[in-house]
Design an enzyme around this catalytic site. Structure first.
Site, PDB file in Angstrom:
ATOM      1  N   GLU A   1       0.816  -1.220   0.000  1.00 12.79           N
ATOM      2  CA  GLU A   1       0.000   0.000   0.000  1.00 12.79           C
ATOM      3  C   GLU A   1       0.851   1.272   0.000  1.00 12.79           C
ATOM      4  OE1 GLU A   1      -2.950  -0.385   3.115  1.00 12.79           O
ATOM      5  OE2 GLU A   1      -4.241  -1.490   1.747  1.00 12.79           O
TER       6      GLU A   1
ATOM      7  N   GLU B   1      -6.671  -8.214  -1.033  1.00 14.07           N
ATOM      8  CA  GLU B   1      -7.051  -8.169   0.386  1.00 14.07           C
ATOM      9  C   GLU B   1      -8.521  -7.801   0.486  1.00 14.07           C
ATOM     10  OE1 GLU B   1      -4.935  -5.630   3.111  1.00 14.07           O
ATOM     11  OE2 GLU B   1      -3.003  -6.080   2.199  1.00 14.07           O
TER      12      GLU B   1
HETATM   13  C1  GAL Z   1      -4.508  -3.080   4.598  1.00  8.97           C
HETATM   14  C2  GAL Z   1      -3.054  -3.461   4.796  1.00  8.97           C
HETATM   15  C3  GAL Z   1      -2.942  -4.741   5.628  1.00  8.97           C
HETATM   16  C4  GAL Z   1      -3.812  -4.643   6.852  1.00  8.97           C
HETATM   17  C5  GAL Z   1      -5.229  -4.358   6.422  1.00  8.97           C
HETATM   18  C6  GAL Z   1      -6.198  -4.252   7.563  1.00  8.97           C
HETATM   19  O1  GAL Z   1      -4.672  -1.766   4.258  1.00  8.97           O
HETATM   20  O2  GAL Z   1      -2.419  -3.672   3.561  1.00  8.97           O
HETATM   21  O3  GAL Z   1      -1.591  -4.942   5.984  1.00  8.97           O
HETATM   22  O4  GAL Z   1      -3.345  -3.624   7.673  1.00  8.97           O
HETATM   23  O5  GAL Z   1      -5.265  -3.137   5.744  1.00  8.97           O
HETATM   24  O6  GAL Z   1      -7.492  -3.941   7.096  1.00  8.97           O
END
Ligand code: GAL
Length: 673
Positions: free
Chosen positions: A152, A306
């Site tokens: 990110e 994710e």
């Molecule tokens: C994302 C990040 C992850 C984790 C996740 C939690 O933005 O890449 O490492 O922190 O959020 O929602």
């Protein structure tokens, strides 16, 4: 361009075994449970630097060797991360320049993540060294399918290294200070520079009132991030030809993702909608616009790399997904073009700030939980729908133009309704209206790469900045038979953020048949309504324009209240062989649905299904299948034109069937024509 070699849709997520190395029993259990949940791919090593290189130049790969080998033995692929998203304490201690400096020109201390300077030569050097080591060791491992670069990327640095690099970047761009002073409108407030060294990054301690300069700093920071990613990729390349990706974010405006997209082979992003107990239409439609944007970056499938299997821990209210919603939100991504459903994270850690973020495996360590069942259901659905992977993605015929540089300009502009000028909000309203009408869109920027001619309808929501000859391209598109729909506050500044002189909207006033609209901002309690020629009245909100002169040949709506009474506000102009619609007032999503139904009378567009979608119900098609999802709070009656069978459950669906809140079905796609 390297592509992912996988015949299946990926199901998995971030896996952090480095937090569990003292629990071999858990690591053993993980693999069996992953198989049970139909997990076939995990992202590993995203934040592992302090374990991989515990001291400068001392490397420890044994644990990762074992993790990757064992995943492979269990049939699970790996997206291998470079660890540049967070650095070890020894590095911050020894080389303070790697730490980020904030806009107050204060250097940060060790802690957190994503807080390094992307310009720092030391940081770049250290990153390249660890990346090269990883690529050399794992670049040809059969389990490894994709490089996950950093994490990110985001934020700006204001250190002296960045300041110097910014000055160099400006010299390269403008050549002379005279040119810079001219294009930054330096005569205003006596802000001319007489030496390059006088230029600081924009900061509240100095200059934050020059939009052209702020625009350039955003461009410069994007360029630094792009070159950082490029260097990481180049460090990997001697050892591995696997594709690379960076995980992008929701409506993200720090950097221009179109620029970053050129540095990677595969687009991926992290989707965390704000679920509610009531209708989830708005939040999931917003997620779907992001999906459409990600797909459009390369006109190719992307990865949802994710998402949360249950809830997050950083929303103001961390609401659980209600029953059915995990499958539904996951399939909305897949039907928008994602080749994966992946989570943060596989197993909850015991400590750290994310110990209570949703994960597939909870602290209980049990697999008889609601979340584990939901995740397994998604894994099962992805296997049933694996044919989607092989079928080429179709191009949408409707384009929403959403441009990061225009966004930067609008976020800095001082006029209109302060705090409400972000054009992405306008783009979302349009996307949401179109989604409810069953119309699929691409979302692209104004750059020359965007070919307007590929689309039956081009939507220009609040394109305040026309850059890259957009006026000329729009004019020629319409003259040659294209259809465009533009909304207020468009065509006002050029690519330097300087107001165009002469008639507005610049270069397209004749196309739309409107001239020099005067911008007004409305208080929340103020009501100005528009009466459409079809008889409906719809309320304007936040901003609206009163055109000085209207020559458009068809008036589709007029203001019906206030001093602008009877002035045209929704127009159609036949220009060349094409059609140009203009809406002078900002209206909400419901009103936009009415507006679009009027536009579609003249511009026929294909709908996803051949039956009307009830409120809060959406339909998306991919390959030979169509997903129908109820995002509303209550059960909805779906009235199709014929019975169909549900590919998920195998059940036969009557022509009319009830779909519960949060649930979805997948049916065979209607045949057109
Ligand atoms: C994302 C990040 C992850 C984790 C996740 C939690 O933005 O890449 O490492 O922190 O959020 O929602």
């Amino acid at each position: 361009m390297p592509e992912i070699s996988s015949p299946v849709l990926w199901h998995g997520g971030d896996y952090n075994p480095d937090q569990w190395l003292d629990r071999p029993d858990i690591l053993e259990q993980d693999l069996l449970l992953m198989q049970k949940a139909h997990v076939n791919c995990v992202s590993v090593g995203i934040f592992s630097w302090s374990l991989l290189e515990p001291e400068e130049g001392v490397f420890n790969f044994a644990w990762l060797d074992s993790v990757i080998d064992r995943l492979y033995a269990h049939g699970i692929s790996v997206c291998l991360a470079t660890p540049s998203g967070a650095r070890p304490a020894w590095m911050a201690e020894k080389y303070p320049e790697v730490m980020r400096t904030d806009a107050q020109f204060v250097r940060r201390r060790f802690g957190g993540r994503h807080n390094h300077c992307l310009t720092s030569p030391v940081y770049r050097e250290k990153v390249k060294r660890i990346d090269g080591r990883l690529a050399e060791r794992y670049g040809k491992h059969p389990a490894v399918k994709l490089w996950h670069i950093g994490n990110e990327f985001g934020g700006y640095c204001y250190c002296d290294l960045c300041k110097k690099a910014f000055q160099e970047w400006l010299k390269e761009k403008y050549t002379t200070l005279d040119e810079l002073n001219r294009r930054w409108w330096g005569a205003f407030w006596s802000h001319r520079y007489s030496r390059w060294e006088q230029i600081d990054p924009p900061s509240p301690l100095g200059e934050t009132s020059n939009p052209s300069m702020q625009l350039d700093y955003a461009r410069f920071m994007t360029a630094q991030c792009a070159s950082f990613i490029r260097e990481e990729r180049e460090a990997i390349r001697p050892f591995s030809s696997l594709p690379v990706t960076v995980n992008m974010m929701w409506d993200f405006a720090d950097y221009d993702y179109h620029t970053l997209a050129k540095e990677v082979d595969v687009i991926s992003w992290d989707a965390y909608p704000y679920f509610t107990g009531a209708s989830n239409l708005k939040t999931l439609a917003e997620a779907c616009m992001n999906h459409d944007f990600m797909r459009s970056l390369k006109d190719a499938p992307f990865l949802m790399i994710e998402s949360s299997p249950s809830k997050v821990n950083w929303h103001p209210v961390n609401h659980l997904k209600r029953p059915g919603m995990h499958l539904t939100s996951s399939l909305l991504a897949v039907f928008s073009g994602s080749d994966s459903v992946m989570y943060f994270q596989w197993r909850k850690g015991r400590g750290g700030s994310e110990a209570f973020h949703g994960a597939v495996m909870d602290h209980s360590g049990r697999d008889d939980t609601r979340v584990f069942r939901d995740v397994t259901e998604v894994g099962d659905a992805l296997i049933r729908l694996s044919d989607l992977k092989a079928q080429p993605l179709e191009k949408a015929k409707v384009l929403i133009v959403s441009d990061t540089e225009n966004r930067w300009a609008c976020l800095n502009v001082q006029t209109g309704y302060q705090g409400k000028m972000d054009p992405i909000l306008e783009a979302h309203r349009h996307h949401q209206a179109l989604m409810q009408l069953g119309v699929r869109c691409d979302v692209k920027d104004m750059s020359e790469d965007t070919r307007l001619e590929d689309y039956d309808l081009v939507i220009c929501p609040q394109l305040f900045m026309y850059r890259e000859h957009f006026d000329k391209r729009l004019e020629s598109y319409v003259r040659n038979g294209g259809c465009v729909f533009q909304t207020c506050f468009s065509g006002i500044v050029d690519g330097d953020d300087l107001a165009y002189l002469g008639t507005a909207p610049h270069g397209t006033a004749q196309v739309f048949g409107i001239r020099d609209p005067e911008l007004d901002a409305l208080y929340p309690e103020e009501t100005i309504t528009l009466r459409l020629a079809t008889g409906e009245s719809i309320p304007a909100m936040e901003i609206c324009e009163y055109p000085e002169d209207v020559t458009a040949d068809t008036v589709l709506g007029v203001y019906e209240t206030d001093f602008c009474q009877s002035l045209p506000c929704f127009t159609l102009n036949h220009y060349g062989a094409g059609l140009a619609f203009y809406l002078a007032a900002r209206v909400d999503t419901e009103a936009l649905k009415t507006v679009y139904e009027r536009i579609f009378r003249d511009v026929p567009v294909e709908r996803t299904v051949d039956f009307p979608l009830p409120k809060d119900v959406v339909a998306l098609s991919r390959g030979a299948s169509t997903l129908i999802a109820n995002l509303g709070a209550g059960t909805r009656l779906i009235k199709m034109t014929s019975p169909a069978s549900d590919r998920l459950s195998g059940a036969l669906l009557n022509e009319s069937f009830a779909l519960e809140s949060g649930r979805c079905v997948v049916i065979a796609r209607k045949q057109n024509g």
